[in-house]
Design a protein around this motif. Structure first.
Motif, PDB file in Angstrom:
ATOM      1  N   TRP A   1       0.742  -1.195  -0.036  1.00  0.00           N
ATOM      2  CA  TRP A   1      -0.001   0.104   0.023  1.00  0.00           C
ATOM      3  C   TRP A   1       0.804   1.084   0.009  1.00  0.00           C
ATOM      4  N   VAL A   2       0.509   2.408  -0.782  1.00  0.00           N
ATOM      5  CA  VAL A   2       0.912   3.397  -0.551  1.00  0.00           C
ATOM      6  C   VAL A   2       0.165   4.665  -0.203  1.00  0.00           C
ATOM      7  N   SER A   3       0.474   5.722   0.157  1.00  0.00           N
ATOM      8  CA  SER A   3      -0.108   6.928   0.714  1.00  0.00           C
ATOM      9  C   SER A   3      -0.047   7.999   0.054  1.00  0.00           C
ATOM     10  N   LEU A   4      -0.917   8.694  -0.234  1.00  0.00           N
ATOM     11  CA  LEU A   4      -1.016   9.775  -1.168  1.00  0.00           C
ATOM     12  C   LEU A   4      -1.386  11.052  -0.285  1.00  0.00           C
ATOM     13  N   PRO A   5      -0.810  12.223  -0.707  1.00  0.00           N
ATOM     14  CA  PRO A   5      -1.268  13.498  -0.077  1.00  0.00           C
ATOM     15  C   PRO A   5      -2.658  13.917  -0.412  1.00  0.00           C
ATOM     16  N   GLN A   6      -3.377  13.998   0.598  1.00  0.00           N
ATOM     17  CA  GLN A   6      -4.861  14.206   0.615  1.00  0.00           C
ATOM     18  C   GLN A   6      -5.183  15.652  -0.067  1.00  0.00           C
ATOM     19  N   TYR A   7      -4.225  16.479   0.192  1.00  0.00           N
ATOM     20  CA  TYR A   7      -4.592  17.993  -0.324  1.00  0.00           C
ATOM     21  C   TYR A   7      -4.316  18.145  -1.722  1.00  0.00           C
ATOM     22  N   LEU A   8      -3.779  16.880  -2.440  1.00  0.00           N
ATOM     23  CA  LEU A   8      -3.977  17.050  -4.091  1.00  0.00           C
ATOM     24  C   LEU A   8      -5.056  16.608  -4.675  1.00  0.00           C
ATOM     25  N   GLY A   9      -6.105  16.241  -3.994  1.00  0.00           N
ATOM     26  CA  GLY A   9      -7.371  15.673  -4.775  1.00  0.00           C
ATOM     27  C   GLY A   9      -7.138  14.395  -5.261  1.00  0.00           C
ATOM     28  N   SER A  10      -8.098  14.133  -6.047  1.00  0.00           N
ATOM     29  CA  SER A  10      -8.278  12.585  -6.672  1.00  0.00           C
ATOM     30  C   SER A  10      -7.298  12.535  -7.952  1.00  0.00           C
ATOM     31  N   ASP A  11      -6.633  13.384  -8.494  1.00  0.00           N
ATOM     32  CA  ASP A  11      -6.024  13.345  -9.658  1.00  0.00           C
ATOM     33  C   ASP A  11      -4.945  12.073  -9.436  1.00  0.00           C
ATOM     34  N   SER A  12      -4.790  11.598 -10.820  1.00  0.00           N
ATOM     35  CA  SER A  12      -3.733  10.344 -10.679  1.00  0.00           C
ATOM     36  C   SER A  12      -2.625  10.950 -10.342  1.00  0.00           C
ATOM     37  N   CYS A  13      -1.690  10.124  -9.530  1.00  0.00           N
ATOM     38  CA  CYS A  13      -0.585  10.372  -8.663  1.00  0.00           C
ATOM     39  C   CYS A  13       0.764   9.243  -9.613  1.00  0.00           C
TER      40      CYS A  13
END
Length: 265
Positions: free
Chosen positions: A165-177
Motif C-alpha cells: 500500500w502507498v499513501s498519497l497527499p490528501q491535499y492534492l485531490g483525486s487526480d492520478s499520482c
C-alpha cells in the motif's frame, strides 16, 4: 498473481495504474474474466456506453485477467477490475480459482489511500508479508477493502502473500499520482526479484512533483500546511532512526521535541 481494484482501495488510480502500466509495457494476453451478475450495484459501478466504428456497445463492470510475460522465466497473472459491491467471499474464491488454473505460487495485492503526508518526501509505504506487517508501527485496524480479503483468503489457501500500500497527499485531490504508482512498481520489483521497466513513470512522476510544487507555492495557506507535514514526517523518521541507537540518542530526541514545542508557543 498481482491484483488491483478500482474504487475505495485505489486513491489516485495509483494501484490499478501499476497493472495498466504492466499491460502496456510487456507482451500480454487477456485470458479470462469475472463478469457475472450479482457482484455489482449498477447504480454505483455503472455500465458504460461506447461507439466503436459506428456501432454502439454497452460495457458492463467486469474483472479481467492478463497473462503478462516479464521474461522467459517469469509470467504475472494480473487481475484488474472494480471492487465488487456484493458477495466478496464468492468473488475472491473465483479469483483464487484463476490463480490455481495458472499455477500461481504467490499473490500480491496493491492498494493506495489518502493520508496526511507531503509530496516533497517519499510517499509512505506499508508492506505486509503473509499477513505480517514489515513495520510494526504500521499496524492497521479499521475498515478493509477487497484486497485485504483476497490477501487473507489466499494465505488460508496456502499461497505466499504480499500486500503493498502507498499513501498519497490528501491535499492534492483525486487526480492520478504517478509518484505513487512508481513506488508501488518499485516495491513490486523487489517482491518478484526482477526490475520492472519504469522509464515512462519516472518522467511522469517528475512532472507530477513539479506541478505540486507550483500549486503549493501559489497558495500561502497550503504552503504552511505542507511545511508542517514535512516537519512531522521528518520527526517521525528521525525517531525511527534513533530508537535503536541507545539512551543518549533518545535523550537527544526528547530535547529536540521540547525545543520544537517551545518554539510553537
Amino acid at each position: 498473481m498481482v491484483a488491483a481494484f478500482d474504487g475505495w482501495n485505489d486513491a489516485g488510480q495509483s494501484a490499478t495504474n501499476v497493472v495498466r502500466h504492466l499491460v502496456s509495457r510487456s507482451p500480454m494476453l487477456e485470458v479470462g474474466h469475472i463478469n457475472r451478475d450479482g457482484y455489482y450495484d449498477y447504480q454505483t459501478a455503472r455500465p458504460m456506453q461506447c461507439v466503436i466504428q459506428g456501432t454502439r456497445r454497452v460495457l458492463w463492470p467486469q474483472t479481467a485477467f492478463y497473462d503478462i510475460t516479464i521474461d522467459d522465466s517469469l509470467h504475472i497473472l494480473a487481475q484488474l477490475g472494480p471492487e465488487p459491491n456484493y458477495h466478496w467471499m464468492e468473488y475472491c474464491k473465483e479469483s483464487l480459482h484463476f490463480a490455481q488454473q495458472y499455477d500461481v505460487h504467490s499473490i500480491v495485492t496493491l492498494g493506495s489511500m489518502f493520508a496526511e503526508c507531503p509530496h516533497t518526501r517519499p510517499l509512505p509505504m506499508d508492506v505486509s508479508i503473509d499477513g505480517e506487517q514489515t513495520d510494526p508501527d504500521s499496524e492497521y485496524n479499521g475498515p478493509i477493502g477487497i484486497p485485504h480479503l483476497l490477501d487473507a483468503l489466499a494465505l488460508e489457501d496456502g499461497y505466499d502473500t504480499t500486500a503493498i500500500w502507498v499513501s498519497l497527499p490528501q491535499y492534492l485531490g483525486s487526480d492520478s499520482c504517478p509518484q505513487a504508482t512508481l513506488q508501488l512498481l518499485d516495491e513490486l520489483s523487489k517482491v518478484i526479484g526482477v526490475k520492472l521497466d519504469a522509464k515512462d513513470l519516472e518522467n511522469k512522476a517528475a512532472q507530477w512533483r513539479s506541478h505540486c510544487d507550483i500549486m503549493v507555492r501559489s497558495n500561502a495557506d497550503l504552503a504552511q500546511y505542507v511545511d508542517q507535514l514535512e516537519h512531522d514526517t521528518d520527526m517521525r523518521q528521525h525517531a525511527k532512526d534513533i530508537t535503536t541507537a541507545g539512551a543518549p540518542a533518545v535523550e537527544q530526541l526528547v530535547q529536540e521535541a521540547e525545543a520544537y514545542l517551545s518554539d510553537q508557543r
